[in-house]
Write a protein that holds these residues in place. Structure first.
Motif, PDB file in Angstrom:
ATOM      1  N   PRO A 211       0.809  -1.225   0.000  1.00  9.21           N
ATOM      2  CA  PRO A 211       0.000   0.000   0.000  1.00  9.21           C
ATOM      3  C   PRO A 211       0.837   1.268   0.000  1.00  9.21           C
ATOM      4  CG  PRO A 211       0.020  -0.980   2.185  1.00  9.21           C
ATOM      5  CD  PRO A 211       0.733  -1.943   1.271  1.00  9.21           C
ATOM      6  N   LEU A 212       0.192   2.340  -0.475  1.00  6.94           N
ATOM      7  CA  LEU A 212       0.734   3.687  -0.367  1.00  6.94           C
ATOM      8  C   LEU A 212       0.199   4.304   0.920  1.00  6.94           C
ATOM      9  CD1 LEU A 212       0.201   4.925  -4.011  1.00  6.94           C
ATOM     10  CD2 LEU A 212       2.397   4.804  -2.842  1.00  6.94           C
TER      11      LEU A 212
ATOM     12  N   VAL B 212      -5.982   7.542  -5.648  1.00 13.19           N
ATOM     13  CA  VAL B 212      -5.560   6.728  -6.788  1.00 13.19           C
ATOM     14  C   VAL B 212      -5.863   5.274  -6.459  1.00 13.19           C
ATOM     15  CG1 VAL B 212      -3.747   8.290  -7.621  1.00 13.19           C
ATOM     16  CG2 VAL B 212      -3.181   6.540  -5.930  1.00 13.19           C
ATOM     17  N   THR B 213      -5.998   4.481  -7.501  1.00  8.40           N
ATOM     18  CA  THR B 213      -6.211   3.049  -7.302  1.00  8.40           C
ATOM     19  C   THR B 213      -5.080   2.278  -7.972  1.00  8.40           C
ATOM     20  OG1 THR B 213      -7.566   2.831  -9.288  1.00  8.40           O
ATOM     21  CG2 THR B 213      -8.738   3.279  -7.228  1.00  8.40           C
ATOM     22  N   SER B 214      -4.811   1.112  -7.403  1.00  8.16           N
ATOM     23  CA  SER B 214      -3.812   0.220  -7.971  1.00  8.16           C
ATOM     24  C   SER B 214      -4.143  -1.190  -7.529  1.00  8.16           C
ATOM     25  CB  SER B 214      -2.402   0.610  -7.507  1.00  8.16           C
ATOM     26  OG  SER B 214      -1.426  -0.218  -8.126  1.00  8.16           O
ATOM     27  N   GLN B 215      -4.301  -2.071  -8.491  1.00 13.78           N
ATOM     28  CA  GLN B 215      -4.585  -3.476  -8.207  1.00 13.78           C
ATOM     29  C   GLN B 215      -5.821  -3.631  -7.292  1.00 13.78           C
ATOM     30  OE1 GLN B 215      -1.743  -6.397  -8.707  1.00 13.78           O
ATOM     31  NE2 GLN B 215      -2.069  -5.205 -10.568  1.00 13.78           N
ATOM     32  N   GLY B 216      -6.826  -2.772  -7.508  1.00  9.97           N
ATOM     33  CA  GLY B 216      -8.073  -2.870  -6.762  1.00  9.97           C
ATOM     34  C   GLY B 216      -8.066  -2.160  -5.420  1.00  9.97           C
ATOM     35  N   ALA B 217      -6.947  -1.616  -4.985  1.00 11.57           N
ATOM     36  CA  ALA B 217      -6.876  -0.884  -3.713  1.00 11.57           C
ATOM     37  C   ALA B 217      -6.864   0.605  -3.993  1.00 11.57           C
ATOM     38  CB  ALA B 217      -5.613  -1.282  -2.946  1.00 11.57           C
ATOM     39  N   THR B 218      -7.499   1.361  -3.103  1.00 14.09           N
ATOM     40  CA  THR B 218      -7.574   2.821  -3.237  1.00 14.09           C
ATOM     41  C   THR B 218      -6.731   3.467  -2.152  1.00 14.09           C
ATOM     42  OG1 THR B 218      -9.809   2.641  -4.141  1.00 14.09           O
ATOM     43  CG2 THR B 218      -9.146   4.790  -3.278  1.00 14.09           C
ATOM     44  N   PHE B 219      -5.964   4.498  -2.574  1.00 17.04           N
ATOM     45  CA  PHE B 219      -5.053   5.188  -1.667  1.00 17.04           C
ATOM     46  C   PHE B 219      -5.242   6.690  -1.791  1.00 17.04           C
ATOM     47  CE2 PHE B 219      -2.911   1.428  -3.438  1.00 17.04           C
ATOM     48  CZ  PHE B 219      -2.855   0.649  -2.300  1.00 17.04           C
ATOM     49  N   THR B 220      -5.232   7.376  -0.662  1.00 19.13           N
ATOM     50  CA  THR B 220      -5.287   8.835  -0.686  1.00 19.13           C
ATOM     51  C   THR B 220      -3.878   9.387  -0.798  1.00 19.13           C
ATOM     52  OG1 THR B 220      -6.080  10.816   0.425  1.00 19.13           O
ATOM     53  CG2 THR B 220      -5.256   9.046   1.843  1.00 19.13           C
ATOM     54  N   LEU B 221      -3.764  10.497  -1.500  1.00 21.10           N
ATOM     55  CA  LEU B 221      -2.464  11.159  -1.650  1.00 21.10           C
ATOM     56  C   LEU B 221      -2.330  12.324  -0.686  1.00 21.10           C
ATOM     57  CD1 LEU B 221      -2.063  11.155  -5.535  1.00 21.10           C
ATOM     58  CD2 LEU B 221      -1.399   9.415  -3.876  1.00 21.10           C
ATOM     59  N   LEU B 222      -3.363  12.563   0.108  1.00 27.31           N
ATOM     60  CA  LEU B 222      -3.356  13.680   1.054  1.00 27.31           C
ATOM     61  C   LEU B 222      -3.092  13.181   2.471  1.00 27.31           C
ATOM     62  CD1 LEU B 222      -6.470  15.637  -0.221  1.00 27.31           C
ATOM     63  CD2 LEU B 222      -4.076  16.021  -0.803  1.00 27.31           C
ATOM     64  N   PRO B 223      -2.237  13.889   3.211  1.00 32.29           N
ATOM     65  CA  PRO B 223      -1.979  13.492   4.603  1.00 32.29           C
ATOM     66  C   PRO B 223      -3.187  13.747   5.502  1.00 32.29           C
ATOM     67  CG  PRO B 223      -0.563  15.350   3.947  1.00 32.29           C
ATOM     68  CD  PRO B 223      -1.409  14.997   2.788  1.00 32.29           C
TER      69      PRO B 223
END
Length: 184
Positions: free
Chosen positions: A125-126, A173-184
């Motif tokens: 994960p990110l 953003v999503t990658s391989q079905g997982a969603t990640f926020t780019l904001l702290p």
């Protein structure tokens, strides 16, 4: 045998990237139970430079070899693990630096300063940290260790996010079905 780095990341398909990731043979440190615990006298600086006893390690092959032995425990301590020794190593920020990023099909793929390729997803994960004024993005690499995205890689990821509607989806953003926020 001379080291040959992986090809230019943007020229690879996700299947080719996945094959390169699968070919990377890492030592099975999880199965080792070394009896000797000590100090490595090594530091990984925030910019990704490895030092031993105060001097930089200049041989990239040595850094790649040591990186394959690196773990981080639940308490956040980093270790170099061999079958015989478990040596502490100081890490100023993250053990790795992400130096390149591309979108390949449904995945975000990162190249590290050790030339490792990591596909972000549920297992990698990110994580957003820092503040709005000073954000930091980290990618889980392996064995508890993370890579911090350098400025240019963060900008590449932001460009990908913008192209995919980040302003409308809360900078996710999503990658391989997982969603990640780019904001702290």
């Amino acid at each position: 045998m001379p080291y040959e780095p992986p090809p230019y990341l943007a020229s690879l398909t996700l299947a080719e990237i996945a094959e390169l990731v699968a070919q990377r043979k890492l030592p099975p440190v999880e199965g080792w139970a070394p009896q000797v615990v000590g100090e490595s006298h090594m530091v990984i600086a925030a910019d990704g430079t490895w030092f031993h006893e105060g001097g930089p390690i200049r041989r990239e092959a040595m850094v790649r070899a040591f990186a394959g032995l690196l773990t981080r425990d639940n308490a956040g301590h980093h270790w170099l693990v061999t079958p015989f020794e478990k040596l502490s190593i100081e890490v100023e920020d993250a053990a790795f630096i992400a130096t390149d990023c591309v979108r390949a099909d449904d995945a975000l793929v990162f190249r590290l300063n050790t030339d490792d390729l990591v596909i972000a997803g549920p297992n990698n994960p990110l994580r957003a940290a820092g503040s709005a004024d000073n954000p930091a993005l980290y990618l889980h690499v392996r064995r508890g260790c993370e890579a911090r995205l350098n400025r240019s890689t963060w900008a590449q990821l932001a460009d990908i996010a913008l192209a995919e509607g980040a302003e409308d989806n809360g900078w996710q953003v999503t990658s391989q079905g997982a969603t990640f926020t780019l904001l702290p």
